[in-house]
Design a protein around this motif. Structure first.
Motif, mmCIF file in Angstrom:
data_model
loop_
_atom_site.group_PDB
_atom_site.id
_atom_site.type_symbol
_atom_site.label_atom_id
_atom_site.label_comp_id
_atom_site.label_asym_id
_atom_site.label_seq_id
_atom_site.Cartn_x
_atom_site.Cartn_y
_atom_site.Cartn_z
ATOM 1 N N SER A 1 18.206 -15.650 26.017
ATOM 2 C CA SER A 1 18.896 -15.732 27.310
ATOM 3 C C SER A 1 19.708 -17.016 27.420
ATOM 4 O O SER A 1 20.765 -17.055 28.065
ATOM 5 C CB SER A 1 17.895 -15.627 28.468
ATOM 6 O OG SER A 1 16.992 -16.721 28.488
ATOM 7 N N ASP B 1 15.515 -19.098 22.433
ATOM 8 C CA ASP B 1 15.615 -18.267 23.632
ATOM 9 C C ASP B 1 16.947 -17.522 23.664
ATOM 10 O O ASP B 1 18.007 -18.142 23.804
ATOM 11 C CB ASP B 1 15.480 -19.147 24.882
ATOM 12 C CG ASP B 1 15.733 -18.379 26.159
ATOM 13 O OD1 ASP B 1 15.515 -17.156 26.159
ATOM 14 O OD2 ASP B 1 16.158 -19.010 27.148
ATOM 15 N N TRP C 1 7.632 -18.919 40.891
ATOM 16 C CA TRP C 1 8.671 -18.030 40.376
ATOM 17 C C TRP C 1 8.789 -16.766 41.210
ATOM 18 O O TRP C 1 9.887 -16.280 41.489
ATOM 19 C CB TRP C 1 8.362 -17.693 38.920
ATOM 20 C CG TRP C 1 9.400 -16.840 38.254
ATOM 21 C CD1 TRP C 1 9.270 -15.547 37.839
ATOM 22 C CD2 TRP C 1 10.738 -17.231 37.895
ATOM 23 N NE1 TRP C 1 10.427 -15.104 37.259
ATOM 24 C CE2 TRP C 1 11.341 -16.123 37.280
ATOM 25 C CE3 TRP C 1 11.466 -18.410 38.046
ATOM 26 C CZ2 TRP C 1 12.661 -16.148 36.796
ATOM 27 C CZ3 TRP C 1 12.774 -18.438 37.576
ATOM 28 C CH2 TRP C 1 13.360 -17.325 36.972
ATOM 29 N N SER D 1 18.956 -20.080 30.371
ATOM 30 C CA SER D 1 17.629 -19.862 29.799
ATOM 31 C C SER D 1 16.644 -19.555 30.916
ATOM 32 O O SER D 1 16.320 -20.423 31.732
ATOM 33 C CB SER D 1 17.173 -21.104 29.024
ATOM 34 O OG SER D 1 15.798 -21.008 28.714
ATOM 35 N N MET D 2 16.163 -18.318 30.957
ATOM 36 C CA MET D 2 15.241 -17.927 32.018
ATOM 37 C C MET D 2 13.904 -18.663 31.944
ATOM 38 O O MET D 2 13.386 -19.098 32.978
ATOM 39 C CB MET D 2 15.032 -16.403 32.001
ATOM 40 C CG MET D 2 16.319 -15.600 32.227
ATOM 41 S SD MET D 2 17.197 -16.067 33.732
ATOM 42 C CE MET D 2 16.016 -15.550 34.968
ATOM 43 N N PRO D 3 13.305 -18.861 30.760
ATOM 44 C CA PRO D 3 12.068 -19.662 30.714
ATOM 45 C C PRO D 3 12.292 -21.097 31.184
ATOM 46 O O PRO D 3 11.424 -21.684 31.838
ATOM 47 C CB PRO D 3 11.672 -19.608 29.233
ATOM 48 C CG PRO D 3 12.322 -18.378 28.702
ATOM 49 C CD PRO D 3 13.610 -18.260 29.443
ATOM 50 N N THR D 4 13.466 -21.657 30.852
ATOM 51 C CA THR D 4 13.762 -23.020 31.306
ATOM 52 C C THR D 4 13.894 -23.067 32.816
ATOM 53 O O THR D 4 13.386 -23.994 33.473
ATOM 54 C CB THR D 4 15.059 -23.528 30.649
ATOM 55 O OG1 THR D 4 14.886 -23.544 29.227
ATOM 56 C CG2 THR D 4 15.403 -24.928 31.125
ATOM 57 N N ARG E 1 12.481 -21.099 34.978
ATOM 58 C CA ARG E 1 11.143 -20.951 35.579
ATOM 59 C C ARG E 1 10.388 -22.280 35.544
ATOM 60 O O ARG E 1 9.732 -22.672 36.521
ATOM 61 C CB ARG E 1 10.339 -19.868 34.859
ATOM 62 C CG ARG E 1 8.971 -19.589 35.481
ATOM 63 C CD ARG E 1 8.320 -18.365 34.851
ATOM 64 N NE ARG E 1 7.946 -18.604 33.482
ATOM 65 C CZ ARG E 1 6.761 -19.084 33.091
ATOM 66 N NH1 ARG E 1 5.848 -19.419 33.992
ATOM 67 N NH2 ARG E 1 6.495 -19.248 31.815
ATOM 68 N N ALA E 2 10.509 -22.999 34.436
ATOM 69 C CA ALA E 2 9.836 -24.301 34.323
ATOM 70 C C ALA E 2 10.408 -25.302 35.327
ATOM 71 O O ALA E 2 9.668 -26.089 35.926
ATOM 72 C CB ALA E 2 9.971 -24.823 32.895
ATOM 73 N N GLN F 1 9.083 -24.548 38.794
ATOM 74 C CA GLN F 1 7.704 -25.035 38.922
ATOM 75 C C GLN F 1 7.684 -26.551 39.079
ATOM 76 O O GLN F 1 6.877 -27.092 39.832
ATOM 77 C CB GLN F 1 6.894 -24.618 37.696
ATOM 78 C CG GLN F 1 6.616 -23.124 37.636
ATOM 79 C CD GLN F 1 5.854 -22.720 36.380
ATOM 80 O OE1 GLN F 1 5.952 -23.379 35.351
ATOM 81 N NE2 GLN F 1 5.100 -21.638 36.474
ATOM 82 N N SER G 1 18.387 -26.298 27.075
ATOM 83 C CA SER G 1 17.773 -25.363 26.133
ATOM 84 C C SER G 1 18.645 -25.264 24.887
ATOM 85 O O SER G 1 19.838 -25.579 24.911
ATOM 86 C CB SER G 1 17.618 -23.976 26.764
ATOM 87 O OG SER G 1 18.890 -23.380 26.974
#
Length: 449
Positions: A234, A232, A255, A240-243, A245-246, A249, A186
Motif C-alpha cells: 500500500s 508494504d 483505528w 502505507s495503511m499499517p503506518t 494505523r500506527a 495509535q 514507509s
C-alpha cells in the motif's frame, strides 16, 4: 464494558485517487482537501535552512518534509475556519416550514448558544485527523519524481527494466483538536520485470505514468510490469495503511474510530440514485465527500447533503456609510439542482462539521471566500427536520477584500451584484423567496455596526 462508538473524520490533504481508494477499501471515507503546496519551494527552503543544496536531500527527507508541509497547509485553512467561527456574532433565525405549529413564524436564538448546540470541529476533544502524504521513487540513490513528459517516462521505464528500486512515502498525521502530530516514512522495494520498448511506448501513450512518482503505478496498467514488491504494497500506492494505523495509535485514536458509518438507510435516497431533481448528475471526475448525497424530504423534494447544506451570503459595505451595497453570488453550474440560477456559494456539510464550518469551507472551496477576510454576523436556517439549509450572513472585514475565484466546476460565474439588481436575476427558488428578508437583515445589521 464501554462500547460507545465515536466516529472521528479523516481529512486527506491530497486529491490522489489511489490514496482515497486505499482508505475507502479499509473502511475510511476521507474528506478530500488538496493542499496545493509549492513542492519545489518547500524543498528549496528545507535545503536552505540546513545550508545544503537541493540535490543533497535524500528521498526519505524529501517525502517527510513535503508530507508535513501539505498537512500544515490544510491545517492552516481549517484553523482559519475555526478562527472565523470564534469571531462570529449575531443571531440564528430558524424557520420550520413543515411544522404547522410554527404558523410561518420564526424562532430566534443567539448564535453563541446555537454554536454550542451544533458542536463540530471547534468543540471536538479529538479530531478530525488530517493526513498529508508524499511519495518518491529512487534507483541507485537517484530520486525519480513525476516525469511529466512522455520521452522522460519512456527513458526511465526502459532503464528500470529487470532492476529493483525503492519507493518511500512520507506521512504526517495531525489531530486538529489538539494540534499534536505524528510522522513516519514507509519504504518498499519494487522489482521490475522484463518488457520491450514497444510495450513501454504503448504504456506511456496512455498517459498513466506521466504524473506519478517513478513513472509507474502498482494498481493500474503498470501492475503487469512489476515483478514483485518487498515491504508494504500500500505504501507503493502512496499511503502505507499499517503506518497510518500506527500514527493514529500514537495520537491516541483507535483505528476503528476512523471507520465510516456504512449502514445509514435513513440518510440515503430511497432508490439509491445519485441524480438530482432534474435527473442530472455531477461530472464523473468530481470527488465524493462524506456528506454528499440526496435526501428525500417530507416536503416532497430531494435535497443535497446527507448532513444538510450551508452557504455564505457575503455582503460588501460602502467605505463611508457602512451600508451594504453588493453581495457575492454564484451562477450555478447547469448540472446542479436548478442549474443556471443564481444563489450563494455553498454545499453539503461534511461529517464532523457544524453548519457554520460547512458553509465557510464550501464558500472558500467554490468562491475563494477566505474565512480570515470575513465577519460572520448572523445566520438563517430553513429546517425541514431530517434536512436543513443554513445561510451564513457575513460582511467583509475592515481592511480586507474578497476577490472571488472559481476553484471548482460548480460555478458558471461568480460576481459582486448590486443589491438593487439581485431580484432581477434568475434566482434559486429558495434564495429568491428569502432574498427580501436577507437584504433587510443585512441592512439592519450594518446599521447596528
Amino acid at each position: 464494558m464501554n462500547t460507545e462508538y465515536r466516529h472521528i473524520p479523516l481529512i486527506l490533504a491530497s486529491s490522489s485517487p489511489s490514496r482515497r481508494r486505499l482508505l475507502v477499501q479499509a473502511g475510511i471515507d476521507p474528506i478530500i482537501r488538496p493542499s496545493k503546496v509549492d513542492e519545489p519551494a518547500v524543498l528549496a527552503e528545507q535545503a536552505g535552512k540546513s545550508g545544503r543544496h537541493l540535490d543533497d536531500l535524500d528521498a526519505c527527507e524529501r517525502v517527510g518534509v513535503l508530507a508535513e508541509a501539505k498537512a500544515s497547509a490544510v491545517q492552516a485553512t481549517m484553523d482559519a475556519v475555526k478562527d472565523a467561527e470564534r469571531r462570529s456574532r449575531g443571531e440564528l433565525v430558524t424557520f420550520r416550514p413543515l411544522n404547522q405549529s410554527d404558523s410561518g413564524a420564526s424562532s430566534r436564538n443567539p448564535m453563541s448558544q446555537v454554536l454550542g448546540a451544533w458542536g463540530g470541529m471547534i468543540d471536538a476533544e479529538r479530531g478530525p485527523l488530517l493526513l498529508g502524504c508524499d511519495s518518491l521513487f529512487s534507483m541507485d540513490g537517484v530520486v525519480m519524481g513525476k516525469p511529466h513528459k512522455p520521452e522522460r517516462a519512456l527513458e526511465r521505464l526502459m532503464a528500470m527494466r529487470g532492476r529493483t528500486g525503492t519507493l518511500v512515502t512520507g506521512h504526517c498525521l495531525i489531530d486538529l483538536a489538539t494540534g499534536h502530530r505524528a510522522r513516519a516514512v514507509s519504504s518498499a522495494q519494487v522489482i521490475f520485470g522484463d518488457y520491450d520498448r514497444a510495450t513501454m511506448q504503448a504504456y506511456v501513450a496512455t498517459g498513466e505514468p506521466l504524473e506519478v512518482a517513478g513513472s509507474f503505478t502498482l494498481e493500474g496498467l503498470g501492475s503487469a510490469f512489476i515483478q514483485g514488491v518487498e515491504g508494504d504494497p500500500s505504501g507503493v500506492m502512496g499511503l502505507s495503511m499499517p503506518t497510518l494505523r500506527a500514527l493514529a495509535q500514537e495520537l491516541g485514536v483507535s483505528w476503528s474510530d476512523l471507520w465510516a458509518e456504512r449502514v445509514m438507510p435513513e440518510r440515503q435516497p430511497a432508490d439509491g440514485s445519485t441524480h438530482g431533481p432534474e435527473g442530472l448528475a455531477a461530472p464523473a471526475e468530481n470527488v465524493h465527500q462524506p456528506g454528499d448525497g440526496w435526501v428525500d424530504c417530507a416536503c416532497g423534494k430531494r435535497h443535497w447533503g446527507l448532513n444538510g447544506a450551508a452557504g455564505v451570503l457575503l455582503a460588501r459595505r460602502d467605505v463611508r456609510s457602512g451600508a451594504p451595497v453588493s453581495v457575492l453570488l454564484q451562477h450555478r453550474a447547469r448540472w446542479s439542482a436548478e442549474g443556471g440560477t443564481w444563489g450563494v456559494p455553498g454545499g453539503a456539510i461534511s461529517d464532523g462539521e457544524n453548519p457554520l464550518e460547512g458553509g465557510l469551507r464550501e464558500s472558500y472551496e467554490e468562491a475563494n471566500i477566505r474565512p480570515e477576510d470575513i465577519q460572520v454576523v448572523g445566520s438563517y436556517l430553513e429546517d425541514h427536520g431530517p434536512w436543513g439549509y443554513t445561510t451564513i450572513l457575513a460582511f467583509e472585514r475592515p481592511g480586507h477584500h474578497v476577490d472571488p475565484r472559481m476553484n471548482d466546476d460548480e460555478s458558471i460565474a461568480l460576481e459582486w451584484v448590486d443589491l438593487d439588481k439581485v431580484s432581477g436575476l434568475p434566482l434559486l427558488k429558495a434564495f429568491g423567496q428569502d432574498w427580501p428578508h436577507f437584504r433587510q437583515r443585512l441592512e439592519t445589521l450594518a446599521a447596528e455596526g
